[in-house]
Design an enzyme around this catalytic site. Structure first.
Site, short mmCIF file in Angstrom:
data_model
loop_
_atom_site.label_atom_id
_atom_site.label_comp_id
_atom_site.label_asym_id
_atom_site.label_seq_id
_atom_site.Cartn_x
_atom_site.Cartn_y
_atom_site.Cartn_z
N TRP B 332 0.83 -1.21 0.00
CA TRP B 332 0.00 0.00 0.00
C TRP B 332 0.86 1.25 0.00
CZ3 TRP B 332 -2.08 2.64 4.89
CH2 TRP B 332 -1.23 2.45 5.98
N ASP B 333 2.17 1.06 0.25
CA ASP B 333 3.12 2.17 0.15
C ASP B 333 2.91 2.95 -1.14
OD1 ASP B 333 3.99 0.02 1.82
OD2 ASP B 333 5.97 0.94 1.96
N GLU B 474 1.49 -2.38 12.73
CA GLU B 474 1.80 -3.82 12.71
C GLU B 474 2.38 -4.35 14.02
OE1 GLU B 474 4.24 -3.88 9.24
OE2 GLU B 474 2.54 -4.18 7.89
N LYS B 586 3.66 0.98 16.08
CA LYS B 586 4.74 1.01 15.10
C LYS B 586 4.62 2.27 14.25
CE LYS B 586 6.76 -1.80 11.37
NZ LYS B 586 6.49 -2.95 10.49
N GLN B 587 3.37 2.68 13.99
CA GLN B 587 3.12 3.88 13.20
C GLN B 587 1.73 4.37 13.54
OE1 GLN B 587 3.09 1.06 9.70
NE2 GLN B 587 2.08 2.83 8.83
#
Lengths: 731, 731
Positions: B332-333, B474, B586-587
């Site tokens: 999806w980046d 994640e 993580k984000q």
């Protein structure tokens, strides 16, 4: 003796059976082996040259033998046309492997894409007299044209193992007179020096040049071909590694420079003589059964070609040095299946193979330690260091998103006793007291220590148990008290105690040294005796039937005969779990025990166990280790016809590719088992109290069997004419 | 504009940072990219040239971009000495990447092992104007000697991907005038034709030969060097694959023959012009912050160099075409992080990237089917076919006997909506109605169908749930009702229903075709509405705080500030399971939702969520996707200083290797995020109801920001002088 009985022949080349053929035409000299790939290459080939001990790291299988830069590569341009078997038309083809000398010959009559016809005969050998030297040549006869010949040959450092590259470039040399390459394995940093030279018969005018392409130094020779005249090109090649010498690159070049030009004739004679010596000690002659004769000699040739003559830090892998199967790893296949042949014919080689285990004791100690045990536990799969290298997780064969857990490296623990058994047999056969004192006893004591620490005391039964194991029959995993394993744990502990006693009486200094260095107290020796005495080993007192493991008889019984003819193993048909729930065996387990430790079975008990386990064994697609042992046991219960059926199945394992996997390499254990089936089975050779006896059980159609063995320093030739009866057909 | 702000420079070569440098000096033209490896090679290098779409099978990761035979290889022998940077002595070194044109230059002043000093300047580019053509040259000046020069260059078919070989040889050609090679990938059978030519300036006397070594055809040029005089050698190279033309081997040779000799000058001008056009549409100018200026241009350059100009069946992988990380797989980046830059500056490229998903719908349908769902589910990792290629089991990083299960391919399911979001954004920005009609709507409908089939009805709550998923964060796997995932499932279902309505009103034929071809009934559309309406999505009615997933607030709270300074990710410190039990992210997950779907958050709610989640995020060593988005959200809550800290972290991801893994390739998502942080964050560009607005939040020390974008066919340049205040230091 006709030459035909010394020759494996291929009359047509079938690209679909390419990998099988490559395995069959493997040849070598105990330092290296090369698969039967074509000099000029062929699409899809698995061309390999493996050198003993040259391992490097890989994913999944941890370490593997490394495919060396290829000494066989030779490219011919006939009037500008690149000779390859996948181009033009093959008018005639014949390939032979001479089992007497390991020479591989290939004759091709080739019509080029442009229509010119050339006769080519390739031949090659790796010298048994000087193991660093190999030579190949090709005799070229243009039948219907005169023209140019260009020959290109050198070294390609970019070779791979099934696409995986291990070598990094260090240096190279290319001159019109020679090529040399210096490379190193990526992880293990083993250096290889290779050098080669192209030459023509003296007097032939040729233009020589060198192509110094990076990592692919190449010599080029250009000359002319004259219609009807044969021209011979020779390539001489040398390998050294940093396992052999400090500077292998220099050593290879120096060795090459010291060889005559051309070298074939000068190298051939000592090479052939070395093989002749081997065969005089090893050969088995069978009259009345040409297939068996060739198969037996093929088996012995493959064992001899893989056997390290001058290196006691390597052993023979399950697939010898002949293919990617098991990545060159060493199993019990060596000690139990291959070793007896060497012990009784070439004991110095047997000593090398056993010394490999001695030198790798540190790895075995680490394995014991890692598992929480004492002493030394030999790895199920062994490579350069003796550490366990059985893959733990492998990709699922059918579904790439899944992985399969391999348990053998964790719990197939009988291997340690198999090493001891090999030592015991070797010592009994040779009387090699120095080996026993310096190496054998050390191994026995440390393995006994492992067994004593692995034994679990069961308060209820008052027995020592070995639980959660895999026995020789790998269709059943995570079982308790496998009879084979337990019996061999007991045997090892007993023999270790006996050995210390023997040393104390006969070699008190050695006994003292072991006592001191290993901290071996009388208390520990006593415990070994105690554990041995109380190991759980169940025999039905009425019938003498041995239960393969605890609860085996409760598993589901399957009528294997009703499933014939099969083309798959029972494990493939039922699945791994499904097979585990049945009584079907991958290979004889209790019968293997009866073979190795006959003293545990009386005549009746042997018969009972034979009758019970034989119909429950997957003889056709189970383990390739089974048939030869099954053949011997059939002889022991007087069933020659069954014996022959099992024997010939083993004998065909590679030549006829009966399991469909010969392309992965020679079945080394099967090859060794074939020798045992002939000598111990049909020949009936047995040893007892320092004496040997022969009680033949020859197959009816064999007219004569001759075999050789060495026992306690003396060599014997046993010549057994078969007294018949013969049918008119066979006469 | 000074040239320094268009240049990435390396003043010394550090072999320990070799892989990082190779990544930084990656250059390409949207057809291929080559890492910044040296022409002559260096020990331990990871030299790669990846061509878009050229994938082949591998173990574990299923498929990977294949390293092509290397166009960069050029070996110089200066008076007989092989020039290599690991030999002799480096007296001067400087390497630059010109971001305006992608030209890589390297200047080396070298003292050879024998003491001769030579000045060498290498330069290279892959033409943006003619994507099959590359050219490099080297200017050689012997400072203190005259002597011989030998140049060797050609093609090596034995290249590998981290030791794994993908190519099989088909044919080759080597003449004094050119070299060509024809190879094919082993499993996917993609053919590559490569051709090259060495040339000197006209008038230079040289001896040209060819070395036709198998799989390594090489041209050799010999000439003389005169002290103090500069001689230029050029290598022109061409690639074609069977993805481009039917006969790539022939095409490569023909193209090469059509190029002028030497080719540099003729190729340079159209190449530089093509880049100039890109930069006119894309450039971002920052005054007052040279580091940010170069980093932003570097990010845009890397995106442009990887962007397929003429191929709508490929997309940009997470590491562009610049390294082995993620094996070239697409995440999806692309749609969320990289695509906006293209959508708003080079919409034709955005269209190509989105079309890649359309052409791979069959793989997405298969993935849905395999999981027991309907419609199309895009794979978490995507390669040539759109089938799922996330590795399922990978070797444990520390213990080679263990494997780790990767779950993202199974349950990180928001990716399908991210594709839809990219389409929606593209359509809104461009008004590309044909794309929507032919491709975009198709994807929306099939993805909506997937979501409807994946939703689970919870009788108790009366909600539709998406359980056992991984959201963008994640660190937490196997969670239920991830807010981001559920909100996007709802968004997609709603937009799909809206789209059908839109088609019925504006493109009734298209509506009818979809209805018919997909069997889309009113009943199904109604169900989509129903599922959307009742999807479980929890917002605290008092505070507006969104729980990241069900039960998140019950996880252990950790004071991340107390752990600073760290040099490892929280996941490494606590372990995978340990981190899962905490609230550490993580984000940003909820904030990412607030960024993409701002309509779900009012001002207060945005602030509340920002304040809650920001201190719980592993900004330094978590996901490289986080910092740019965090920067934008900081702008939105008015925290410019925090915004800059996050922005500069993203901007340094590759240039300063802040995460230690830039050697694996460019962080493509971070590069795209950098553009968004500048334009949407600091620039404050927003779109609403077909109009755009700019609300700048410039960092205090920036003096001026200029950016460009294209909206509904019109191009805009936004020039934002910063009104200050500036401190005296910065003035």
């Amino acid at each position: 003796m006709t030459s035909a009985l010394w020759t494996v022949t291929e009359e047509t080349f079938n690209p679909k059976a390419q990998h099988h053929s490559e395995t069959i035409f493997t040849s070598g000299n105990g330092y290296l082996e090369s698969r039967g790939a074509f000099e000029e290459g062929y699409p899809g080939e698995r061309r390999t040259t493996f050198l003993h001990g040259v391992f490097d790291d890989i994913p999944i299988s941890f370490t593997e033998l490394v495919n060396a830069p290829d000494w066989l590569e030779l490219h011919l341009f006939l009037n500008g046309e690149f000779f390859r078997m996948d181009r033009g038309e093959i008018l005639h083809y014949r390939r032979t492997l001479d089992l007497r000398t390991g020479r591989v010959n290939r004759t091709v009559r080739w019509r080029s894409p442009q229509g010119r016809i050339t006769r080519l005969e390739f031949e090659r050998f790796a010298s048994l007299a000087d193991e660093h030297v190999m030579v190949l040549r090709v005799h070229i006869t243009p039948e219907d044209y005169s023209g140019t010949l260009e020959v290109r040959a050198g070294w390609n450092g970019d070779v791979d193992n099934l696409n995986y590259k291990h070598w990094e470039w260090l240096a190279q040399e290319a001159t019109p007179e020679m090529c040399a390459l210096h490379v190193r394995t990526q992880a293990t940093k083993i250096e290889l020096g290779a050098a080669s030279r192209l030459s023509l018969a003296s007097g032939v005018l040729a233009e020589k040049t060198a192509w110094d392409v990076h990592n692919h130094p190449t010599q080029v020779v250009k000359t002319t071909l004259e219609q009807g005249k044969t021209l011979t090109v020779e390539k001489t090649a040398v390998y050294f590694t940093s396992r052999d010498v400090k500077n292998p690159y220099q050593a290879a070049q120096e060795k090459l420079l010291g060889l005559p030009v051309p070298a074939w004739d000068a190298l051939w004679e000592p090479h052939a003589r070395a093989w002749e010596e081997d065969w005089q000690a090893c050969d088995v002659e069978i009259e009345g059964d040409d297939e068996a004769q060739i198969a037996v000699r093929f088996s012995l040739f493959q064992l001899l070609a893989a056997a390290p003559r001058h290196d006691e830090r390597v052993s023979i892998g399950a697939k010898t040095l002949s293919g990617y199967g098991y990545r060159g790893h060493v199993f019990w296949d060596t000690e139990i299946f291959m070793l007896p042949f060497f012990t009784y014919t070439r004991p110095q080689i047997a000593r090398n193979l056993l010394s490999y285990r001695y030198h790798n004791l540190e790895g075995a100690r680490k394995k014991a330690r890692d598992g929480g045990y004492q002493g030394a536990q030999f790895p199920w799969e062994s490579a350069a260091t003796g550490e366990e290298v059985t893959p733990t997780w492998v990709p699922h064969y059918a579904d790439r998103t899944k992985v399969i857990r391999i348990w053998t490296g964790d719990i197939e623990i009988h291997i340690s006793s198999m090493v001891c058994f090999g030592i015991w047999q070797y010592w009994k056969a040779t009387g090699d007291e120095p080996f026993l004192l310096e190496r054998g006893a050390q191994i026995f004591f440390e393995v006994a220590r492992f067994w004593a620490s692995r034994a679990e005391w069961n308060e209820t039964t008052g027995k020592y148990e070995f639980n959660d194991v895999i026995g020789p029959d790998e269709y059943h995993d995570h079982v308790d008290n496998n009879a084979f394993t337990n019996a061999f744990a007991r045997w090892t502990l007993e023999k270790a105690v006996w050995l210390m006693d023997y040393l104390r009486q006969n070699h008190p200094q050695a006994a003292e040294a072991y006592t001191k260095n290993l901290g071996l107290t009388d208390e520990e020796l006593h415990r070994w005796q105690e554990v041995a005495r109380r190991i759980d080993y169940a025999v039905d007192p009425q019938t003498g039937l041995v239960e393969q493991f605890k609860g085996y008889f409760q598993r589901r019984d399957v009528n294997l005969q009703a499933m014939e003819p099969r083309t798959e193993s029972v494990q493939v048909i039922f699945g791994i779990e499904g097979t585990n729930e049945t009584q079907v065996l991958k290979q004889p387990d209790v019968l293997m025990l009866a073979y190795l430790l006959p003293e545990l079975f009386d005549k009746k008990s042997l018969q009972v166990n034979y009758d019970y386990y034989t119909p429950r064994t997957d003889h056709t697609y189970g383990s390739s280790l089974g048939p030869s042992i099954q053949a011997i046991m059939a002889c022991r219960v007087g069933k020659q016809e069954d014996a022959y059926e099992h024997f010939i199945r083993a004998a065909r394992a590679d030549l006829r590719d009966v399991r469909g996997n010969a392309g992965d390499g020679i079945h080394g254990a099967s090859a060794g088992g074939v020798w045992q089936a002939v000598v111990f089975g049909f020949g009936g050779l047995q040893f007892h109290n320092g004496k040997w006896t022969v009680t033949p059980h020859l197959p009816h159609h064999w007219k004569r069997l001759v075999f050789r063995f060495t026992y306690r320093g003396k060599s014997y030739v046993i010549d057994l004419p078969n007294k018949g009866p013969f049918s008119s057909e066979e006469a």
